[in-house]
Each structure stands twice: as structure tokens, then as C-alpha cells.
Design a protein around this motif. Structure first.
Motif, PDB file in Angstrom:
ATOM      1  N   SER A 106       0.780  -0.732   0.012  1.00 32.45           N
ATOM      2  CA  SER A 106      -0.029   0.320  -0.168  1.00 32.45           C
ATOM      3  C   SER A 106       0.346   1.379  -0.156  1.00 32.45           C
ATOM      4  N   THR A 107       2.279   1.483   1.202  1.00 34.78           N
ATOM      5  CA  THR A 107       3.281   2.477   0.798  1.00 34.78           C
ATOM      6  C   THR A 107       3.216   3.215  -0.680  1.00 34.78           C
ATOM      7  N   GLY A 108       4.293   1.530  -1.092  1.00 34.14           N
ATOM      8  CA  GLY A 108       4.314   1.714  -2.516  1.00 34.14           C
ATOM      9  C   GLY A 108       3.803   2.019  -3.167  1.00 34.14           C
ATOM     10  N   ASP A 109       2.332   1.852  -3.244  1.00 29.95           N
ATOM     11  CA  ASP A 109       1.435   2.153  -4.487  1.00 29.95           C
ATOM     12  C   ASP A 109       1.480   4.001  -4.153  1.00 29.95           C
ATOM     13  N   ASN A 110       1.033   4.375  -2.798  1.00 31.40           N
ATOM     14  CA  ASN A 110       0.831   5.111  -2.187  1.00 31.40           C
ATOM     15  C   ASN A 110       1.982   6.311  -3.157  1.00 31.40           C
ATOM     16  N   PHE A 111       2.690   6.009  -2.561  1.00 26.60           N
ATOM     17  CA  PHE A 111       4.081   7.100  -3.016  1.00 26.60           C
ATOM     18  C   PHE A 111       4.322   7.111  -4.406  1.00 26.60           C
ATOM     19  N   SER A 112       4.552   6.204  -5.019  1.00 28.68           N
ATOM     20  CA  SER A 112       4.739   6.259  -6.809  1.00 28.68           C
ATOM     21  C   SER A 112       3.623   6.506  -7.201  1.00 28.68           C
ATOM     22  N   ARG A 113       2.374   6.761  -7.226  1.00 27.60           N
ATOM     23  CA  ARG A 113       2.027   7.430  -7.698  1.00 27.60           C
ATOM     24  C   ARG A 113       1.317   8.998  -7.571  1.00 27.60           C
ATOM     25  N   LEU A 114       2.243   9.486  -6.089  1.00 25.59           N
ATOM     26  CA  LEU A 114       2.116  10.830  -5.565  1.00 25.59           C
ATOM     27  C   LEU A 114       3.230  11.275  -6.892  1.00 25.59           C
ATOM     28  N   PHE A 115       4.729  10.211  -6.880  1.00 26.23           N
ATOM     29  CA  PHE A 115       6.006  11.727  -7.682  1.00 26.23           C
ATOM     30  C   PHE A 115       5.374  10.985  -8.650  1.00 26.23           C
ATOM     31  N   ALA A 116       3.764   9.614  -9.624  1.00 20.26           N
ATOM     32  CA  ALA A 116       4.335  10.321 -10.577  1.00 20.26           C
ATOM     33  C   ALA A 116       3.260  10.999 -11.537  1.00 20.26           C
ATOM     34  N   SER A 117       2.319  11.926 -10.364  1.00 15.04           N
ATOM     35  CA  SER A 117       1.231  12.705 -10.864  1.00 15.04           C
ATOM     36  C   SER A 117       2.618  14.197 -10.190  1.00 15.04           C
ATOM     37  N   MET A 118       3.581  13.747  -9.936  1.00 21.10           N
ATOM     38  CA  MET A 118       3.948  15.209 -10.370  1.00 21.10           C
ATOM     39  C   MET A 118       4.748  15.427 -11.599  1.00 21.10           C
ATOM     40  N   ASP A 119       4.542  17.457 -11.611  1.00 20.39           N
ATOM     41  CA  ASP A 119       5.047  17.826 -12.928  1.00 20.39           C
ATOM     42  C   ASP A 119       6.364  17.425 -13.527  1.00 20.39           C
ATOM     43  N   ASP A 120       7.184  17.293 -12.185  1.00 20.16           N
ATOM     44  CA  ASP A 120       8.621  17.621 -12.972  1.00 20.16           C
ATOM     45  C   ASP A 120       9.315  15.692 -13.298  1.00 20.16           C
ATOM     46  N   GLU A 121       9.866  16.356 -14.843  1.00 17.63           N
ATOM     47  CA  GLU A 121      10.255  14.434 -14.887  1.00 17.63           C
ATOM     48  C   GLU A 121      11.036  13.869 -13.880  1.00 17.63           C
ATOM     49  N   TYR A 122      12.190  14.972 -13.350  1.00 18.28           N
ATOM     50  CA  TYR A 122      12.570  13.896 -12.606  1.00 18.28           C
ATOM     51  C   TYR A 122      12.028  12.867 -11.548  1.00 18.28           C
ATOM     52  N   MET A 123      11.154  13.748 -10.813  1.00 14.64           N
ATOM     53  CA  MET A 123      10.333  13.689  -9.811  1.00 14.64           C
ATOM     54  C   MET A 123       9.216  11.903 -10.060  1.00 14.64           C
ATOM     55  N   GLN A 124       8.745  12.337 -11.456  1.00 20.34           N
ATOM     56  CA  GLN A 124       7.637  11.360 -12.211  1.00 20.34           C
ATOM     57  C   GLN A 124       8.890  10.201 -12.132  1.00 20.34           C
ATOM     58  N   GLY A 125      10.181  10.109 -12.564  1.00 20.76           N
ATOM     59  CA  GLY A 125      11.014   9.507 -12.366  1.00 20.76           C
ATOM     60  C   GLY A 125      11.625   8.060 -11.234  1.00 20.76           C
ATOM     61  N   ARG A 126      11.208   8.943 -10.198  1.00 23.71           N
ATOM     62  CA  ARG A 126      11.591   8.792  -8.928  1.00 23.71           C
ATOM     63  C   ARG A 126      10.387   7.458  -8.923  1.00 23.71           C
ATOM     64  N   ALA A 127       9.542   7.258  -9.374  1.00 28.06           N
ATOM     65  CA  ALA A 127       7.516   6.874  -9.198  1.00 28.06           C
ATOM     66  C   ALA A 127       8.947   5.577  -9.251  1.00 28.06           C
ATOM     67  N   ALA A 128       9.032   4.595 -10.357  1.00 24.78           N
ATOM     68  CA  ALA A 128       9.632   3.587 -10.131  1.00 24.78           C
ATOM     69  C   ALA A 128      10.905   3.035  -9.505  1.00 24.78           C
ATOM     70  N   ASP A 129      11.190   3.944  -8.895  1.00 22.76           N
ATOM     71  CA  ASP A 129      12.229   3.552  -7.559  1.00 22.76           C
ATOM     72  C   ASP A 129      11.744   3.567  -6.202  1.00 22.76           C
ATOM     73  N   VAL A 130      10.735   4.104  -6.203  1.00 29.06           N
ATOM     74  CA  VAL A 130       9.801   3.260  -4.407  1.00 29.06           C
ATOM     75  C   VAL A 130       9.219   1.783  -4.849  1.00 29.06           C
ATOM     76  N   LYS A 131       8.862   1.971  -5.848  1.00 26.16           N
ATOM     77  CA  LYS A 131       8.359   1.014  -7.122  1.00 26.16           C
ATOM     78  C   LYS A 131       9.118  -0.267  -6.424  1.00 26.16           C
ATOM     79  N   ASP A 132      10.439  -0.013  -6.899  1.00 29.38           N
ATOM     80  CA  ASP A 132      11.402  -1.042  -6.905  1.00 29.38           C
ATOM     81  C   ASP A 132      11.808  -1.805  -5.754  1.00 29.38           C
ATOM     82  N   ILE A 133      11.808  -0.969  -4.958  1.00 28.71           N
ATOM     83  CA  ILE A 133      12.287  -0.897  -3.685  1.00 28.71           C
ATOM     84  C   ILE A 133      11.310  -1.760  -2.382  1.00 28.71           C
ATOM     85  N   SER A 134       9.624  -1.493  -2.930  1.00 26.86           N
ATOM     86  CA  SER A 134       9.187  -2.113  -2.942  1.00 26.86           C
ATOM     87  C   SER A 134       9.079  -3.309  -2.520  1.00 26.86           C
TER      88      SER A 134
END
Ligand code: PEP
Ligand code: MG
Length: 566
Positions: A106-134
Motif C-alpha cells: 500500500s505504501t509503495g503504491d501511494n508513494f509511486s502514484r504521488l511521484f508519478a503525478s508530479m509535473d517534474d520529469e525527474y520526480m516522475q522518474g522516482r516513481a519507478a524507484d519507490v516501486k522497485d524498493i517496495s
């Protein structure tokens, strides 16, 4: 035969069978538990194990792709200790009395959704990282292994790839990646580039392609499914030639760059951001000859803070491990527009309020960058470079601001290199004509031929109609280059070149003749330049330079250089 267009992450051609990459499906069930503290204990053990796994992935990546490529696993380790992430997992376990797997998912989903929704392309890229670690934590909690073997050489096709999945694939069997998601900023893209593997993003995944022969053409960004025989043969030949060139050049890795008559030349890399440092090292760059700092500004939503800039410069410098890193201060304006600086539209922006002119008009803002550069200089050989200089006054004014920043930092007890070099880009006709005087106030020169050709020939680099005039081979440009280099050499300062012409094999002998000591170019050109430079003696270069200067037209110069090319 079907052709699809995507965005190329890395050039090169791959031919082989497509293999659809299946992620291990993790069916996480929500299970009620009676002892939340025991569950938290289990989660903490999984975290420790994940930390150990990431350490060994880091070590593996370090040998395969170098420090900057390996850095992602260090970032993942830091994410394992992130307070917000941990609080969320603990809170879900305690408040809902559920199993750790569910709380992590649940935490991984919430955090990666949050990153993916950001405007900043760099932060969007971090969504995959949170998912990976979860996913890693869940695998450990479920007692699953962490392995994705590829048994034969294939083109991997996937919706998306996590950095850890990428690095764990057997490099010998990995011909190319094609993914639907992922930006050129994602760490998987960065790894692909550093590993030198052709890769495309923005390509759909089709089950029916699995096992079919395909061509990935990183030059044009295309994927061709079931190519016909003629295309296959043509691409095969192109690929073999590419390989042959690469092997020849690879033999030059680790060698010195010296002319045939024994003069040592510095071959440096041009970079746009910190993540390019890996490719610079992988291609044997002896330093960074141009760090275009404006990319830090272009990628940000607002003016980057001193701390943000300091961290970026420090990382580049530490990764270069003692090698020189020449960082150009903000070169805004011209064709580089940064929305949040709200610059006024101009009729002639290339000759307008740009680069050092803008910075000197905004000294408080400029000092943020100069302070960050000075602070980074405590960690390696940082040099400051001023763009678009036209007069001595500009250099003196920047040096005065550098001195003010030094005084402030000393007062604050911060470390920096007291003797930091402040050099200039010589990229205007004014600076060329004044090169002898500028050499008295600048610690080094780096010639920016991209601007210099345009302003010398009065020919906009982006205007196709007059592109015949935008050539380094015009006698006016050659005279200018000779004057700049010889003036710098005479004054005893280092003269380099970071414009595109530094990577022109036709021009290199002339530059050697006039005394250029440092050539800075995009990383993949470095080994080729090492080879060209090794084929010329100083006397041969001098003879050619004399003939070139005697020519009247650019066409004559070019024909002469082509006939002499080695
Ligand atoms: C140049 O002008 O040669 C140069 C290296 O700078 P830019 O291309 O960023 O203007
Ligand atoms: Mg320029």
C-alpha cells in the motif's frame, strides 16, 4: 514488416529476437495479524536484508557501469531509511493490524502514484524507484528470490523496467531494451546509456511480437518487426561496421592521448548534467571541459538553491575523482529560455541580454551559483568558466563577485579552494580580438566555436538558409582560432576548446599546430579523437596549418583537410 517510432536513449543497432519481459507477479494478500510489534520486527529484518542486497547490487553496478550508474542503488538504500516511507508502513501495520507485505504494497503504491503525478520529469522518474524498493521488500518478506536470468541474446521488451532489473540482466545476452514507459531521465535510461546498450522508450508492448526477429535502430529511434531480407542485410552490415570501429577504438582505452611526436593532449568531456559523468568516465575522459550548468536550471521549476547546486557540482566532482571539472556559469538567453527567470523577449536574443550579461545584472542571484561552485571546490578540482565574454570589465566584475563569495564563506567557516581558477569561454569576435589582454586576467581559455563561428560569420547557427556560411573552415574563423590559441599559449595559460569543432577530425591537426592543449567533446567521440591525435606529428600539423591559412575559400580549406585526413 512493421515499423514503430520511439525515443532513442542510446544510439547503436541491435538485431535479434524480442523477449517480452514478464515481471514476477506478486499477489499480496491482506492478512489480519494479532501482534503488530512482531510484524514490525519482521519488516525491520526484511529492511536489513534489502540493504544487504542493494549493497551487492551497488558493487556489481560499480564494476559494470561505474560510480554514477551504481549510485541508484545507494539512493534505494537511502529510501529504505526514509522517515515518511517508514512511518507509513508502521502506521498501516499498527492501525489496521495487517501483515507487513500488505503495508509495504500500500505504501509503495501511494508513494509511486504521488511521484508519478508530479509535473517534474525527474520526480516522475522516482516513481519507478519507490516501486522497485517496495517490490524488493515484498519479495524478501515472501521468501522469494531476486533473479531474472536471460538465457540467450535478446531484445528485451517491457512496459517499464526498474533499475535493479536492468542491472541484474546478463549484459552479454542483452542486445537492447524497448519499453513503453520511462523517460530519458529515468535511471534505467541512464544505465542503458552507461552500459552502451541501444534502447528506445515510447514503444508499445505486443504479446504477438514475443520471439519475433526485430531491429532496434537507436540512430533513428525505430523498432522494425520482422524486417525483410534486404533491410536485415543492410542493417547487419551497418552493425558490423559499428562493432569493428568500436573494437578498434576500445584498444585505445586506458592509453594516454599523445601526438605522434610525443606531445600530451588533454581529452575532456562536455556534459549537461551530473548523470553524464558516468559516460565521460566510461569513455576515458581525463576531465570535464564543459559542464553546461544551465541544464540544472532548465530542469528545475524555480531558481535552484545554493544547496541544490552545491550537491550537484559536488557529486560531479567526487565522481571525477580528482580530475578537473570546468563548470560554466549560467549561460541563459539566446536559444536557452528558462521560464521562471521571466526574461523579456528580444528581437535578437543571440546578441542580447544573455549569459554573463544577465548574471552580472543580477549579482545576488549569480552569487548563489558562485558560492555553490566555491563550496564544491573543496571536494576536487573545480574551475569556474564565464560564458560570452566580450571585454576585460566582465572578467574583473565576475572575479570581484568570486572574491566577495570567498570572504562570506570564510566568515561562515566553510571550506573552498582559495586558488580556484576562473577562466573564460572565448566565443565572441570581441574576445578573440582581445585575446592577449583577456589572457592577462583569465586563468584559462576554452574556445566556444558554436557561438564563435556564428558571430564571426554573422550566420545564425539555427538558420538553414545561410548554413553554408556557418562553417569552421572559413579563413576568417581559422585566423580567429589561431589568434586565440597563440595568445593564450604566449601568456602561459591553458587553452582548450569545448565547441563542437573540437571533435572535428579534419580540424584537429590545425588546432595541434597552433598549440591547443585541451579538446572537450561529447563522451562517445573521445576515443576517436585520441586515435586521430596519435596519427599526427607537430611538424606535419604545422605544414598542413600553413597550407590551410593560405587558402582563400572554405571549400579549398575543406578539400585540403579532407585530402590530408588520416
Ligand atoms: C559554444 O558556443 O561553442 C559552446 C560550447 O557553448 P554553447 O553551445 O552551449 O553555446
Ligand atoms: Mg556558446
Amino acid at each position: 514488416m512493421e515499423t514503430y517510432h520511439g525515443k532513442s536513449i542510446f544510439n547503436g543497432i541491435a538485431i535479434g529476437k524480442i523477449c517480452k519481459y514478464e515481471k514476477e507477479q506478486q499477489q499480496v494478500k491482506r492478512i489480519r495479524i494479532s501482534d503488530p510489534e512482531a510484524e514490525i520486527n519482521r519488516f525491520d529484518h526484511a529492511r536489513e536484508e534489502a540493504g544487504a542486497q542493494l549493497q551487492s547490487l551497488y558493487d556489481k553496478a560499480l564494476t559494470q557501469v561505474g560510480e554514477s550508474g551504481a549510485m541508484i542503488f545507494e539512493i534505494h538504500r537511502m529510501m529504505l531509511d526514509d522517515d515518511d516511507y517508514l512511518d507509513s508502513v508502521y502506521h498501516i501495520i499498527r492501525s489496521q493490524q495487517v501483515n507487513a507485505e500488505f503495508a509495504v504494497a500500500s505504501t509503495g503504491d501511494n508513494f509511486s502514484r504521488l511521484f508519478a503525478s508530479m509535473d517534474d520529469e525527474y520526480m516522475q522518474g522516482r516513481a519507478a524507484d519507490v516501486k522497485d524498493i517496495s517490490d524488493r521488500l515484498i519479495r524478501i518478506l515472501m521468501g522469494q528470490t531476486d533473479k531474472h536470468d536471460i538465457m540467450e541474446p535478446v531484445i528485451i521488451m517491457a512496459e517499464d523496467l526498474a533499475p535493479s532489473e536492468t542491472v541484474q540482466m546478463d549484459k552479454d545476452n542483452l542486445l537492447a531494451f524497448v519499453t513503453t514507459l520511462g523517460s530519458s531521465n529515468s535511471h534505467t535510461a541512464i544505465l542503458a546509456r552507461t552500459m552502451g546498450i541501444p534502447a528506445l522508450v515510447g514503444i508499445p508492448v505486443r504479446d504477438e511480437w514475443n520471439g519475433k526477429t526485430a531491429i532496434v535502430d537507436g540512430h533513428s529511434g525505430t523498432l522494425i518487426i520482422e524486417p525483410d531480407d534486404a533491410l536485415l542485410a543492410g542493417m547487419q552490415a551497418k552493425k558490423e561496421e559499428e562493432l569493428r570501429q568500436k573494437q578498434l577504438l576500445a584498444e585505445l582505452k586506458g592509453k594516454e592521448t599523445i601526438t605522434k611526436s610525443g606531445k600530451k593532449i588533454n581529452l575532456y568531456a562536455n556534459i549537461g548534467n551530473v548523470s553524464d559523468v558516468g559516460a565521460a568516465l566510461a569513455n576515458d575522459a581525463g576531465g570535464i571541459g564543459l559542464f553546461r550548468s544551465e541544464f540544472l536550471y532548465l530542469e528545475a521549476q524555480d531558481y535552484p538553491t545554493e544547496e541544490e547546486q552545491f550537491q550537484a557540482y559536488k557529486k560531479a566532482v567526487e565522481t571525477m575523482d580528482g580530475r578537473p571539472v570546468i563548470i560554466r556559469t549560467l549561460d541563459v538567453g539566446g536559444d536557452k529560455e528558462i521560464p521562471y527567470l521571466h526574461m523579456v523577449k528580444e528581437d535578437n536574443p543571440f546578441m542580447g541580454f544573455r549569459a554573463v550579461r544577465y548574471c552580472l545584472a543580477n549579482p545576488d542571484q549569480y552569487k548563489v551559483q558562485l558560492r555553490a561552485l566555491l563550496r564544491a571546490s573543496a571536494f576536487g578540482d573545480v574551475k569556474i568558466m564565464i560564458p560570452l565574454v566580450t571585454c576585460v570589465e566582465e572578467v574583473l566584475a565576475v572575479k570581484e563577485l568570486v572574491e566577495q563569495c570567498k570572504a562570506e564563506l570564510t566568515e561562515e567557516g566553510r571550506k573552498f579552494n582559495e586558488n580556484i581558477e576562473v577562466g573564460i569561454m572565448v566565443e565572441t569576435p570581441a574576445a578573440s580580438l582581445l585575446a592577449d589582454r583577456l589572457a592577462e586576467v583569465a586563468d584559462f581559455f576554452s574556445i566556444g566555436t558554436n557561438d564563435l563561428i556564428g558571430s564571426t560569420m554573422c550566420a545564425d547557427r539555427g538558420n538553414d538558409t545561410i548554413s553554408n556560411l556557418y562553417q569552421v573552415y572559413y579563413p576568417a574563423v581559422l585566423r580567429s582560432l589561431k589568434n586565440i590559441i597563440e595568445s593564450g599559449v604566449k601568456a602561459g595559460i591553458m587553452v582548450g576548446m569545448c565547441g563542437e569543432a573540437a571533435a572535428d577530425p579534419l580540424l584537429e591537426p590545425l588546432l595541434i599546430s597552433w598549440g591547443l592543449e585541451e579538446f572537450s567533446m561529447s563522451a562517445p567521440s573521445i576515443l576517436r579523437a585520441r586515435k586521430t591525435i596519435s596519427q599526427w606529428t607537430k611538424a606535419e600539423c604545422d605544414e598542413l596549418a600553413e597550407k590551410a591559412l593560405a587558402c582563400n575559400t572554405a571549400a579549398e580549406v575543406k578539400a585540403l583537410l579532407e585530402s590530408a585526413a588520416r
